[in-house]
Design an enzyme around this catalytic site. Structure first.
Site, PDB file in Angstrom:
ATOM      1  CD  GLU A 253      58.423  49.398  50.932  1.00  0.00           C
ATOM      2  OE1 GLU A 253      58.767  49.186  52.119  1.00  0.00           O
ATOM      3  OE2 GLU A 253      57.265  49.683  50.603  1.00  0.00           O
TER       4      GLU A 253
ATOM      5  CG  ASN B 217      56.556  51.180  47.162  1.00  0.00           C
ATOM      6  OD1 ASN B 217      57.580  50.680  46.744  1.00  0.00           O
ATOM      7  ND2 ASN B 217      56.295  51.315  48.463  1.00  0.00           N
TER       8      ASN B 217
ATOM      9  CE  LYS C 130      53.662  48.474  50.199  1.00  0.00           C
ATOM     10  NZ  LYS C 130      54.563  49.231  51.101  1.00  0.00           N
TER      11      LYS C 130
ATOM     12  CD  GLU D 196      54.059  52.485  51.688  1.00  0.00           C
ATOM     13  OE1 GLU D 196      53.957  51.959  50.570  1.00  0.00           O
ATOM     14  OE2 GLU D 196      54.413  51.860  52.706  1.00  0.00           O
TER      15      GLU D 196
ATOM     16  CB  CYS E  83      56.742  46.531  52.402  1.00  0.00           C
ATOM     17  SG  CYS E  83      56.920  46.842  54.182  1.00  0.00           S
TER      18      CYS E  83
ATOM     19  CG  ASN F 227      61.768  50.783  53.888  1.00  0.00           C
ATOM     20  OD1 ASN F 227      62.706  51.468  54.261  1.00  0.00           O
ATOM     21  ND2 ASN F 227      61.694  50.288  52.660  1.00  0.00           N
TER      22      ASN F 227
HETATM   23  N1  CDV Z   1      56.432  49.859  54.029  1.00  0.00           N
HETATM   24  C1  CDV Z   1      55.389  49.172  54.551  1.00  0.00           C
HETATM   25  O1  CDV Z   1      54.530  48.689  53.811  1.00  0.00           O
HETATM   26  N2  CDV Z   1      55.359  49.054  55.884  1.00  0.00           N
HETATM   27  C2  CDV Z   1      54.286  48.415  56.593  1.00  0.00           C
HETATM   28  C3  CDV Z   1      54.107  49.041  57.961  1.00  0.00           C
HETATM   29  C4  CDV Z   1      53.573  50.405  57.867  1.00  0.00           C
HETATM   30  C5  CDV Z   1      53.148  48.215  58.802  1.00  0.00           C
HETATM   31  C6  CDV Z   1      54.500  46.930  56.748  1.00  0.00           C
HETATM   32  O2  CDV Z   1      53.544  46.178  56.528  1.00  0.00           O
HETATM   33  O3  CDV Z   1      55.573  46.507  57.172  1.00  0.00           O
END
Ligand code: CDV
Length: 311
Positions: A47, A110, A127, A146, A172, A197
């Protein structure tokens, strides 16, 4: 007959705030050449792969924020990735921050794309599950903005006929939600590509790092098993300007088993031969949705308990 695609999960080590896209792309090209040497037909990057994980930094300056976004893809700094795809005959998955004018409106997402071995973008996902908050939060150990910098993705969870199979993408936080996999599973997905991330520590609690690493794999392995699909989850890892991101990038089989995994918090390639035919066993037996799902009966639970259905 097997449908094997050799996949490289290309974990990226930390990218500091001061690092340029050119520096990052140079690292990605090294991984692409390593992947080629290992016979990969697809390489999967994380990501927001081109920059540091910028949503940890609060800003009110739109120009400063926009510097993290791509207005065109490929652009001058990302074109070498597309050229490498053509030269090496290798598809790639890339997460990036997308700035685009759609129907006259400026929007920021994203986003992740799948680029084929001819260097063409063949699939795009934005996303949906954006974590965090949209204003500066002094109570948190670190910010996660975000919701400030991106809109919720407007493309749903489609799947595409690509790479000789049925491919889907998510990003993510999406990986923690069963409906992410199920919506793609109901469309027959055989390969889910995702980047992440994820901070090693929780910004709002002292949740143990090992538990966070467990939840990362738990979500992806459950999604793979319950939908009988390959899942490739790729991290940006390590210490970015004092903020540590977890690694653990993994290639997960339709059985839910991890078949390859990164061991470091740096740039690292984990490779596996993924037979898309291996998705058939689960899809045709225990998770044959057409035969075994009982949607019409799920509501009976509400009737029995007298509970109000959720709004
Ligand atoms: N980049 C993300 O979406 N990170 C989230 C963190 C903030 C919990 C994740 O679900 O990994």
């Amino acid at each position: 007959m097997s449908r094997v695609i050799t996949i490289g999960a290309a974990q990226l080590g930390p990218i500091q705030k001061a690092e340029s896209r050119a520096q990052v792309v140079a690292r990605m090209l090294v991984l692409m050449h390593q992947a080629k040497a290992k016979g990969c037909g697809l390489i999967v990057f994380p990501e927001l792969a081109l920059t540091t994980f910028f949503p940890r930094w609060y800003s009110e300056d739109q120009d400063e924020i926009d510097a993290w976004f791509e207005e065109t893809l490929p652009g001058p700094e990302t074109e070498p990735l597309f050229a490498a795809a053509r030269e090496l005959g290798m598809a790639f998955h890339l997460g990036y921050a997308e700035k685009i004018v759609e129907e006259g409106t400026l929007r920021r997402f994203n986003t992740a794309v799948l680029v084929d071995a001819g260097g063409e973008i063949v699939a795009k996902y934005r996303k949906v599950h954006l974590p965090g908050h949209d204003e500066y939060d002094p109570e948190r150990a670190h910010q996660h903005l975000e919701k400030r910098y991106f809109e919720v993705g407007n493309l749903g969870f489609p799947v595409w006929r690509a790479l000789g199979g049925i491919v889907g993408m998510c990003i993510c936080n999406d990986r923690r939600w069963p409906e992410t996999y199920r919506v793609m599973g109901l469309q027959g997905v055989e390969l889910v590509l995702l980047g992440y991330n994820t901070p090693t520590v929780n910004s709002q609690s002292d949740e143990a790092p090992h538990l966070r690493a467990f939840h990362n794999l738990l979500s992806m392995q459950a999604g793979a098993y319950q939908n009988s699909t390959w899942v490739v989850g790729v991290a940006k890892a390590g210490d970015e300007d004092g903020h540590e991101l977890m690694g653990g990038s993994a290639i997960i089989a339709p059985s839910g088993e991890i078949v390859a995994q990164c061991r470091t918090l740096g740039d690292e390639l984990a490779v596996a031969d993924c037979d898309l035919e291996a998705t058939r066993f689960g899809k045709e037996t225990i998770f044959d949705f057409a035969r075994h799902r009982r949607i019409e009966h799920y509501g009976l639970i509400t009737e029995r308990t007298g509970a109000e259905p959720p709004p």
